[in-house]
Design a protein around this motif. Structure first.
Motif, PDB file in Angstrom:
ATOM      1  N   ASN A 139       0.873  -1.286   0.020  1.00  0.00           N
ATOM      2  CA  ASN A 139       0.134  -0.029   0.096  1.00  0.00           C
ATOM      3  C   ASN A 139       0.747   1.365  -0.010  1.00  0.00           C
ATOM      4  OD1 ASN A 139      -2.134   1.462   0.096  1.00  0.00           O
ATOM      5  ND2 ASN A 139      -3.313   0.172   1.737  1.00  0.00           N
ATOM      6  N   LEU A 140       0.399   2.339   0.014  1.00  0.00           N
ATOM      7  CA  LEU A 140       0.982   3.660  -0.110  1.00  0.00           C
ATOM      8  C   LEU A 140       2.222   3.787   0.742  1.00  0.00           C
ATOM      9  CD1 LEU A 140      -0.110   5.940   1.842  1.00  0.00           C
ATOM     10  CD2 LEU A 140      -2.012   5.838   0.257  1.00  0.00           C
ATOM     11  N   VAL A 141       3.450   4.393   0.439  1.00  0.00           N
ATOM     12  CA  VAL A 141       4.386   4.659   1.349  1.00  0.00           C
ATOM     13  C   VAL A 141       4.480   5.839   1.970  1.00  0.00           C
ATOM     14  CG1 VAL A 141       7.060   4.580   1.609  1.00  0.00           C
ATOM     15  CG2 VAL A 141       5.767   2.804   0.213  1.00  0.00           C
ATOM     16  N   THR A 142       3.970   6.087   3.337  1.00  0.00           N
ATOM     17  CA  THR A 142       3.798   7.443   3.819  1.00  0.00           C
ATOM     18  C   THR A 142       4.979   8.190   4.359  1.00  0.00           C
ATOM     19  OG1 THR A 142       3.193   6.340   5.939  1.00  0.00           O
ATOM     20  CG2 THR A 142       1.467   6.743   4.276  1.00  0.00           C
ATOM     21  N   CYS A 143       6.065   7.613   4.643  1.00  0.00           N
ATOM     22  CA  CYS A 143       7.136   7.998   5.484  1.00  0.00           C
ATOM     23  C   CYS A 143       8.398   7.237   5.287  1.00  0.00           C
ATOM     24  CB  CYS A 143       7.009   8.344   6.704  1.00  0.00           C
ATOM     25  SG  CYS A 143       6.137   6.629   7.630  1.00  0.00           S
ATOM     26  N   LEU A 144       9.600   7.916   5.159  1.00  0.00           N
ATOM     27  CA  LEU A 144      10.793   7.683   4.675  1.00  0.00           C
ATOM     28  C   LEU A 144      11.879   7.942   5.740  1.00  0.00           C
ATOM     29  CD1 LEU A 144      10.554   7.611   0.776  1.00  0.00           C
ATOM     30  CD2 LEU A 144      10.615   5.530   2.228  1.00  0.00           C
ATOM     31  N   SER A 145      13.025   7.347   5.937  1.00  0.00           N
ATOM     32  CA  SER A 145      14.094   7.944   6.860  1.00  0.00           C
ATOM     33  C   SER A 145      15.268   7.188   6.773  1.00  0.00           C
ATOM     34  CB  SER A 145      13.886   7.997   8.172  1.00  0.00           C
ATOM     35  OG  SER A 145      14.614   8.718   9.049  1.00  0.00           O
ATOM     36  N   VAL A 146      16.595   7.595   6.375  1.00  0.00           N
ATOM     37  CA  VAL A 146      17.784   7.075   6.071  1.00  0.00           C
ATOM     38  C   VAL A 146      18.673   6.965   7.439  1.00  0.00           C
ATOM     39  CG1 VAL A 146      19.676   7.037   4.527  1.00  0.00           C
ATOM     40  CG2 VAL A 146      17.332   7.574   3.766  1.00  0.00           C
ATOM     41  N   SER A 147      19.415   6.155   7.645  1.00  0.00           N
ATOM     42  CA  SER A 147      20.301   6.082   8.677  1.00  0.00           C
ATOM     43  C   SER A 147      21.509   6.997   8.417  1.00  0.00           C
ATOM     44  CB  SER A 147      21.001   4.735   8.731  1.00  0.00           C
ATOM     45  OG  SER A 147      21.633   4.317   8.019  1.00  0.00           O
ATOM     46  N   MET A 148      22.226   7.273   9.444  1.00  0.00           N
ATOM     47  CA  MET A 148      23.299   8.423   9.361  1.00  0.00           C
ATOM     48  C   MET A 148      24.281   7.987   8.448  1.00  0.00           C
ATOM     49  SD  MET A 148      23.563   9.905  13.289  1.00  0.00           S
ATOM     50  CE  MET A 148      23.756   8.319  14.115  1.00  0.00           C
TER      51      MET A 148
END
Length: 430
Positions: A270-279
């Protein structure tokens, strides 16, 4: 077990037992849970590494937890309407929230409402500060992204309405997400929209650098720390990786998977609402309405872990673990004050007679040279004198250089003393 260096903080809109959960980034084990309601999308934020904030879904308040007291709600910040997005400045001095089409900006040390910005024509959907806290960017359902200079927004004259530094107006449908890169006022900003494009802008000039057209609507966007790649979450559950170092990169392009770094992460339903990348840029975390958070290995594009949730995921944040997150007996260095609902000079919110507040303001005496202007002048003089000394201008120039260097050191000491004095005033218990 040693405390982790990085953690994943997530929230969903369906859990009845907790609001937000902290997971170990590498093992996927659950470490902490914060109780009390459900978090709205684009509202999960860390303040000074000591407080966790998130807005209640469909409500007019922001929940606040002390980072180490997971079972006790610290307080609620009541707002004039339903909160649509929340962000805290990286230096911990300011808190901004979107309420309908307005942006509310508070000073954290006093809780005073400094400004209410009403330049969007429809609801504000996302807010982000630059890494140096000098600017913040707002995106809205009116298809606009506005760049605000903090020093122009913080002012004592309430009769003057601040204007945004830039108006980014190339989208044709509502903006769903935005991400600000590093380098402060020189950063690059990415905006995602329901018009199936992601656009990248130069913050300092407001110029459009890149526009990428996709086959689906884009709901989330982020950079890796080095800004080699742009990650875009689509409504079809795919995550698109766009290489920003491709030799064939033109300003307007359509996304196509290739061997130059443009790839697709497949796994969500389903739709991807949020993203975050490691340091270190090796891991990508994604949240979806399929009620899962997935951790991806960026190099192989493989999903290495799936964290199940009880409802559509609203927030995912990879962050360095705050020092006192796993110390139950610790307390915040500075207590959080009660936040005002009215502007600081409005009726009912007058400051006490003993209040001292240090904030940026225009210089009232134009003929007086500021510290930065004096430092720039001295620097140019030193460069000029150094050029002369290279061509043999004698001992007098060397003496002058030594005098100027000594004066610069004196100015640096004065600046440090002023900073220390201001910090003591701001952190002084009320």
């Amino acid at each position: 077990m040693a405390a982790p260096l990085e953690v994943v903080v997530t929230s969903d809109s369906g859990s009845q037992l907790w609001n937000s959960t902290v997971f170990d980034l590498y093992s996927g084990s659950s470490l902490l849970s914060y109780r009390g309601g459900n978090s709205s999308a684009r509202t999960l934020s860390l303040l000074r590494g000591e407080f966790l904030l998130s807005a209640q879904v469909g409500k007019n308040f922001i929940n606040v937890w002390e980072i180490q007291r997971k079972d006790q709600l610290q307080q609620k910040i009541v707002c004039p309407g339903v909160v649509t997005c929340v962000t805290a400045s990286p230096d911990g001095l300011f808190l901004a929230a979107g309420v309908a089409e307005a942006i509310y900006l508070w000073e954290v040390c006093t809780g005073k409402l400094l400004s209410v910005l009403s330049r969007h024509y429809q609801d504000v959907t996302c807010l982000k500060f630059t890494d140096d806290s000098s600017h913040f960017i707002s995106g809205g359902k009116d298809n606009l992204a506005l760049v605000w200079s903090l020093c122009s927004v913080i002012q004592l004259d309430l009769n003057h309405t601040p204007d945004p530094r830039h108006v980014l107006s190339r989208h044709s449908l509502p903006i769903t997400d935005l991400h600000c890169g590093l380098m402060g006022a020189q950063a690059r900003v990415a905006t995602a929209s329901l018009d199936q494009t992601v656009k990248m802008w130069e913050l300092s000039s407001g110029e459009l650098l890149l526009s990428i057209l996709f086959d689906v609507e884009i709901m989330s966007v982020t950079f890796d720390p080095c800004e080699y790649f742009l990650f875009c979450g689509g409504t079809d559950g795919n995550i698109f990786q766009v290489s920003l170092c491709s030799q064939s990169l033109s300003r307007d392009k359509s996304f196509q998977s290739d061997n130059d770094g443009n790839q697709v992460f497949k796994g969500h339903r389903n739709l991807v609402t949020c993203l975050s990348v490691s340091m270190d840029g090796t891991l990508l975390a994604s949240g979806s309405h399929d009620e899962t958070v997935r951790l991806w290995d960026v190099q192989s594009k493989q999903s290495i872990r799936c964290l199940a949730h009880k409802g559509p995921v609203t927030n995912v944040l990879i962050t360095a673990a705050p020092a006192n997150m796993f110390l139950p007996d610790s307390r915040p260095a500075v207590p959080l004050p009660r936040f005002s609902r009215h502007l600081h000079a409005s009726e009912g919110d007058g400051g006490e007679s003993g209040d001292v507040c240090v904030r940026l303001a225009p210089c009232t005496q134009e003929e007086e040279e500021t510290y930065l202007q004096k430092a720039d002048r001295l620097s140019s003089l030193m460069n000029a004198v150094t050029d002369k000394s290279v061509f043999g201008d004698g001992e007098n120039t060397k003496v002058r250089v030594a005098e100027l260097e000594e004066e610069v050191q004196t100015l640096k000491k004065i600046n440090k003393d002023l900073y220390d004095f201001s910090s003591q005033l701001i952190t002084k218990p009320t």
